[in-house]
Design a protein around this motif. Structure first.
Motif, PDB file in Angstrom:
ATOM      1  N   LEU A  79       0.835  -1.202   0.186  1.00 21.92           N
ATOM      2  CA  LEU A  79       0.086  -0.226   0.047  1.00 21.92           C
ATOM      3  C   LEU A  79       0.939   1.516  -0.037  1.00 21.92           C
ATOM      4  O   LEU A  79       0.605   2.187  -0.668  1.00 21.92           O
ATOM      5  CB  LEU A  79      -0.838   0.057   1.330  1.00 21.92           C
ATOM      6  N   LEU A  80       1.834   1.210   0.894  1.00 25.87           N
ATOM      7  CA  LEU A  80       2.580   2.454   1.069  1.00 25.87           C
ATOM      8  C   LEU A  80       3.498   2.684  -0.273  1.00 25.87           C
ATOM      9  O   LEU A  80       3.708   3.766  -0.675  1.00 25.87           O
ATOM     10  CB  LEU A  80       3.817   2.467   2.267  1.00 25.87           C
ATOM     11  N   ALA A  81       3.780   1.626  -0.641  1.00 26.72           N
ATOM     12  CA  ALA A  81       4.795   1.766  -1.946  1.00 26.72           C
ATOM     13  C   ALA A  81       4.063   2.174  -3.219  1.00 26.72           C
ATOM     14  O   ALA A  81       4.398   2.969  -3.942  1.00 26.72           O
ATOM     15  CB  ALA A  81       5.393   0.216  -2.329  1.00 26.72           C
ATOM     16  N   GLY A  82       2.974   1.749  -3.268  1.00 23.76           N
ATOM     17  CA  GLY A  82       1.802   2.067  -4.570  1.00 23.76           C
ATOM     18  C   GLY A  82       1.597   3.497  -4.216  1.00 23.76           C
ATOM     19  O   GLY A  82       1.676   4.441  -5.154  1.00 23.76           O
ATOM     20  N   GLN A  83       1.345   4.123  -3.053  1.00 19.04           N
ATOM     21  CA  GLN A  83       1.096   5.300  -2.897  1.00 19.04           C
ATOM     22  C   GLN A  83       2.352   6.280  -3.221  1.00 19.04           C
ATOM     23  O   GLN A  83       1.978   7.217  -3.757  1.00 19.04           O
ATOM     24  CB  GLN A  83       0.380   5.543  -1.355  1.00 19.04           C
ATOM     25  N   ALA A  84       3.385   5.760  -2.855  1.00 10.96           N
ATOM     26  CA  ALA A  84       4.620   6.571  -2.992  1.00 10.96           C
ATOM     27  C   ALA A  84       4.737   6.720  -4.627  1.00 10.96           C
ATOM     28  O   ALA A  84       5.159   7.703  -5.260  1.00 10.96           O
ATOM     29  CB  ALA A  84       5.915   6.069  -2.699  1.00 10.96           C
ATOM     30  N   MET A  85       4.633   5.614  -5.506  1.00  8.74           N
ATOM     31  CA  MET A  85       4.398   5.613  -6.895  1.00  8.74           C
ATOM     32  C   MET A  85       3.819   6.572  -7.574  1.00  8.74           C
ATOM     33  O   MET A  85       3.925   7.363  -8.384  1.00  8.74           O
ATOM     34  CB  MET A  85       4.518   4.179  -7.421  1.00  8.74           C
ATOM     35  N   ILE A  86       2.515   6.716  -7.107  1.00 12.13           N
ATOM     36  CA  ILE A  86       1.392   7.599  -7.533  1.00 12.13           C
ATOM     37  C   ILE A  86       1.637   9.042  -6.973  1.00 12.13           C
ATOM     38  O   ILE A  86       1.728  10.052  -8.270  1.00 12.13           O
ATOM     39  CB  ILE A  86       0.052   7.299  -6.831  1.00 12.13           C
ATOM     40  N   TRP A  87       2.155   9.083  -5.948  1.00 13.99           N
ATOM     41  CA  TRP A  87       2.249  10.797  -5.491  1.00 13.99           C
ATOM     42  C   TRP A  87       3.482  11.345  -5.929  1.00 13.99           C
ATOM     43  O   TRP A  87       3.483  12.444  -6.281  1.00 13.99           O
ATOM     44  CB  TRP A  87       2.068  10.816  -4.002  1.00 13.99           C
ATOM     45  N   LEU A  88       4.393  10.540  -6.080  1.00 11.67           N
ATOM     46  CA  LEU A  88       5.934  11.039  -6.536  1.00 11.67           C
ATOM     47  C   LEU A  88       5.898  11.318  -8.080  1.00 11.67           C
ATOM     48  O   LEU A  88       6.524  12.113  -8.517  1.00 11.67           O
ATOM     49  CB  LEU A  88       7.011  10.102  -6.247  1.00 11.67           C
ATOM     50  N   GLY A  89       4.868  10.974  -8.959  1.00 13.77           N
ATOM     51  CA  GLY A  89       4.747  11.130 -10.069  1.00 13.77           C
ATOM     52  C   GLY A  89       4.132  12.718 -10.460  1.00 13.77           C
ATOM     53  O   GLY A  89       4.401  13.107 -11.653  1.00 13.77           O
ATOM     54  N   PRO A  91       5.139  15.605  -8.721  1.00 13.67           N
ATOM     55  CA  PRO A  91       6.066  16.871  -8.804  1.00 13.67           C
ATOM     56  C   PRO A  91       7.281  16.192  -9.845  1.00 13.67           C
ATOM     57  O   PRO A  91       7.897  17.041 -10.338  1.00 13.67           O
ATOM     58  CB  PRO A  91       6.639  16.844  -7.332  1.00 13.67           C
ATOM     59  N   PHE A  92       7.735  14.980  -9.806  1.00 14.18           N
ATOM     60  CA  PHE A  92       8.727  14.507 -10.627  1.00 14.18           C
ATOM     61  C   PHE A  92       8.458  13.829 -11.942  1.00 14.18           C
ATOM     62  O   PHE A  92       9.515  13.358 -12.450  1.00 14.18           O
ATOM     63  CB  PHE A  92       9.703  13.393  -9.822  1.00 14.18           C
ATOM     64  N   GLY A  93       7.376  13.587 -12.223  1.00  8.14           N
ATOM     65  CA  GLY A  93       6.897  12.888 -13.483  1.00  8.14           C
ATOM     66  C   GLY A  93       7.293  11.479 -13.508  1.00  8.14           C
ATOM     67  O   GLY A  93       7.363  10.656 -12.305  1.00  8.14           O
ATOM     68  N   ALA A  94       7.703  11.047 -14.791  1.00  4.40           N
ATOM     69  CA  ALA A  94       7.992   9.574 -14.853  1.00  4.40           C
ATOM     70  C   ALA A  94       9.155   9.046 -14.097  1.00  4.40           C
ATOM     71  O   ALA A  94       9.235   7.971 -13.824  1.00  4.40           O
ATOM     72  CB  ALA A  94       8.283   9.198 -16.466  1.00  4.40           C
ATOM     73  N   SER A  95      10.142  10.141 -13.923  1.00  4.55           N
ATOM     74  CA  SER A  95      11.276   9.638 -13.419  1.00  4.55           C
ATOM     75  C   SER A  95      11.085   9.468 -11.787  1.00  4.55           C
ATOM     76  O   SER A  95      11.368   8.428 -11.148  1.00  4.55           O
ATOM     77  CB  SER A  95      12.371  10.881 -13.163  1.00  4.55           C
ATOM     78  N   GLY A  96      10.023  10.068 -11.239  1.00 12.72           N
ATOM     79  CA  GLY A  96       9.756   9.878  -9.901  1.00 12.72           C
ATOM     80  C   GLY A  96       8.791   8.608  -9.699  1.00 12.72           C
ATOM     81  O   GLY A  96       9.062   7.691  -8.880  1.00 12.72           O
ATOM     82  N   VAL A  97       8.110   8.262 -10.867  1.00 13.42           N
ATOM     83  CA  VAL A  97       7.431   6.915 -10.640  1.00 13.42           C
ATOM     84  C   VAL A  97       8.396   5.828 -10.714  1.00 13.42           C
ATOM     85  O   VAL A  97       8.308   4.842 -10.096  1.00 13.42           O
ATOM     86  CB  VAL A  97       6.429   6.933 -11.776  1.00 13.42           C
ATOM     87  N   VAL A  98       9.050   5.743 -11.725  1.00 11.28           N
ATOM     88  CA  VAL A  98      10.141   4.407 -11.967  1.00 11.28           C
ATOM     89  C   VAL A  98      11.009   4.356 -10.969  1.00 11.28           C
ATOM     90  O   VAL A  98      11.312   3.558 -10.353  1.00 11.28           O
ATOM     91  CB  VAL A  98      10.897   4.879 -13.369  1.00 11.28           C
ATOM     92  N   SER A  99      11.607   5.543 -10.436  1.00 12.13           N
ATOM     93  CA  SER A  99      12.507   5.418  -8.998  1.00 12.13           C
ATOM     94  C   SER A  99      11.644   5.038  -7.837  1.00 12.13           C
ATOM     95  O   SER A  99      12.321   4.330  -7.154  1.00 12.13           O
ATOM     96  CB  SER A  99      12.838   6.805  -8.765  1.00 12.13           C
ATOM     97  N   ALA A 100      10.360   5.465  -7.586  1.00  9.99           N
ATOM     98  CA  ALA A 100       9.744   4.984  -6.512  1.00  9.99           C
ATOM     99  C   ALA A 100       9.489   3.198  -6.610  1.00  9.99           C
ATOM    100  O   ALA A 100       9.314   2.719  -5.925  1.00  9.99           O
ATOM    101  CB  ALA A 100       8.270   5.746  -6.349  1.00  9.99           C
ATOM    102  N   PHE A 101       9.182   2.953  -8.129  1.00  9.39           N
ATOM    103  CA  PHE A 101       8.832   1.697  -8.077  1.00  9.39           C
ATOM    104  C   PHE A 101      10.177   0.761  -8.168  1.00  9.39           C
ATOM    105  O   PHE A 101      10.011  -0.238  -7.481  1.00  9.39           O
ATOM    106  CB  PHE A 101       8.317   1.346  -9.645  1.00  9.39           C
ATOM    107  N   ALA A 102      11.374   1.275  -8.366  1.00 11.39           N
ATOM    108  CA  ALA A 102      12.598   0.307  -8.093  1.00 11.39           C
ATOM    109  C   ALA A 102      12.664   0.306  -6.784  1.00 11.39           C
ATOM    110  O   ALA A 102      13.079  -0.867  -6.524  1.00 11.39           O
ATOM    111  CB  ALA A 102      13.590   1.083  -8.816  1.00 11.39           C
ATOM    112  N   CYS A 142       0.833   1.143 -13.302  1.00 12.40           N
ATOM    113  CA  CYS A 142      -0.096   1.583 -14.239  1.00 12.40           C
ATOM    114  C   CYS A 142      -0.828   2.770 -13.800  1.00 12.40           C
ATOM    115  O   CYS A 142      -1.338   3.658 -14.583  1.00 12.40           O
ATOM    116  CB  CYS A 142      -1.136   0.153 -14.832  1.00 12.40           C
ATOM    117  N   GLY A 143      -1.475   2.450 -12.688  1.00 16.27           N
ATOM    118  CA  GLY A 143      -2.225   3.599 -12.027  1.00 16.27           C
ATOM    119  C   GLY A 143      -1.647   5.133 -11.968  1.00 16.27           C
ATOM    120  O   GLY A 143      -2.138   6.203 -12.205  1.00 16.27           O
ATOM    121  N   ALA A 144      -0.289   4.938 -11.751  1.00 19.21           N
ATOM    122  CA  ALA A 144       0.550   6.462 -11.823  1.00 19.21           C
ATOM    123  C   ALA A 144       0.792   6.976 -13.045  1.00 19.21           C
ATOM    124  O   ALA A 144       0.710   8.093 -13.259  1.00 19.21           O
ATOM    125  CB  ALA A 144       2.058   6.017 -11.377  1.00 19.21           C
TER     126      ALA A 144
END
Length: 294
Positions: A79-89, A91-102, A142-144
């Motif tokens: 849950l926390l990991a998924g929310q981080a991926m969504i919300w970091l997108g 301010p930081f766009g795709a870089s934030g999403v991919v970094s959060a996913f990794a 995908c949601g991000a």
């Protein structure tokens, strides 16, 4: 249409298959969900919270089903990991999403490794770690991409137009597949995965979505050159394929767990994932296409 030999009345085509759900309930709830989506697209900054809540609910019901069937997945971490991926997108766009996913994938794997402490063997670690990373890809990643569409702009086309376009194409795919499958479906498409899906339904999905994609390309996305009509057809067909594949993936997931629906969260539709399984990969494809046009 045929004439009845005794009465001479016109006989309309009769359904060959059952839909398996209450159509009036499904339609009324679907209209309500559509109104909620439109409201969140109109209200500033409402799209991100909507997707964040939807992804949280989808993650919860998938984790619950897996836990019921003996899998050891850690919902709080996912849950926390998924929310981080969504919300970091945001301010930081795709870089934030991919970094959060990794980072999330690494944390999820390690957390499962030591879930029962240092002195107990992590049984089924490879299975549970693998399914946990799959959940991160399947739902919040995908949601991000769906959320990032809301802040994109190509020429004078705002993000809401891209969101409405991909959602209309997925809905058209569902409606076209439903109608063609119910009235004409007789050749199973993938009986080992989803017995009710037919090649006739597949054709109905792709054709209807392609037509909606073409109309959306001209009216919503404001591309009116002759080549754009073909591009719209291809976009609609591609989104339909994404929706169909997303549905097949969920069908196999439920088949392995021997369940009919993910939950009863949405009357007439089943669970959250039963409703958005096709939307998620379609959103990612839309983001890729939009960035190729930008």
């Amino acid at each position: 249409m045929d004439s009845h030999p005794d009465t001479g009345r016109i006989r309309l085509p009769q359904p060959k298959n059952s839909a398996g759900r209450s159509l009036p309930v499904a339609i009324s709830v679907g209209v309500g969900l559509g109104a909620l989506v439109i409201a969140c697209l109109v209200i500033p900054y409402a799209w991100y919270p909507l997707i964040a809540v939807a992804m949280a609910l989808a993650t919860w019901e998938v984790c619950r089903r897996l836990t019921e069937n003996g899998y050891d997945v850690q919902f709080p971490v996912l849950l926390l990991a998924g929310q981080a991926m969504i919300w970091l997108g945001w301010p930081f766009g795709a870089s934030g999403v991919v970094s959060a996913f990794a980072v999330s994938a690494l944390v999820t794997v390690v957390a499962r490794l030591f879930h029962h402490g240092r002195h107990r063997k992590p049984d089924n670690w490879l299975r549970d770690a693998g399914i946990s990373v799959f959940i991160l890809i399947w739902i919040p990643l995908c949601g991000a991409f769906a959320t990032m569409l809301s802040v994109m702009e190509v020429d004078d086309v705002k993000g809401w137009a891209f969101i409405v376009t991909f959602m209309l194409c997925v809905v058209a795919s569902d409606v076209g597949g439903y109608a063609a499958g119910v009235f004409f479906g007789s050749h199973p498409m993938a009986p080992a995965i989803s017995p009710k899906k037919s090649w006739e339904g597949f054709a109905g999905s792709v054709v209807f979505a392609a037509l909606v994609g073409m109309v959306s390309m001209v009216t919503l996305l404001k591309f009116d050159e002759p080549a754009h009509y073909v591009a719209g057809l291809c976009l609609g067909a591609g989104l339909s394929l994404c929706a169909i594949l997303g549905d097949l993936i969920e069908s196999q997931f439920k088949r392995e767990l021997d369940i009919k629906d993910m939950s009863a969260m949405i009357p007439g539709h089943g669970g959250m994932m039963d409703r958005i399984d096709g939307m998620l990969p379609a959103a990612m494809l839309t983001w890729v296409v939009v960035n190729s046009l930008a």
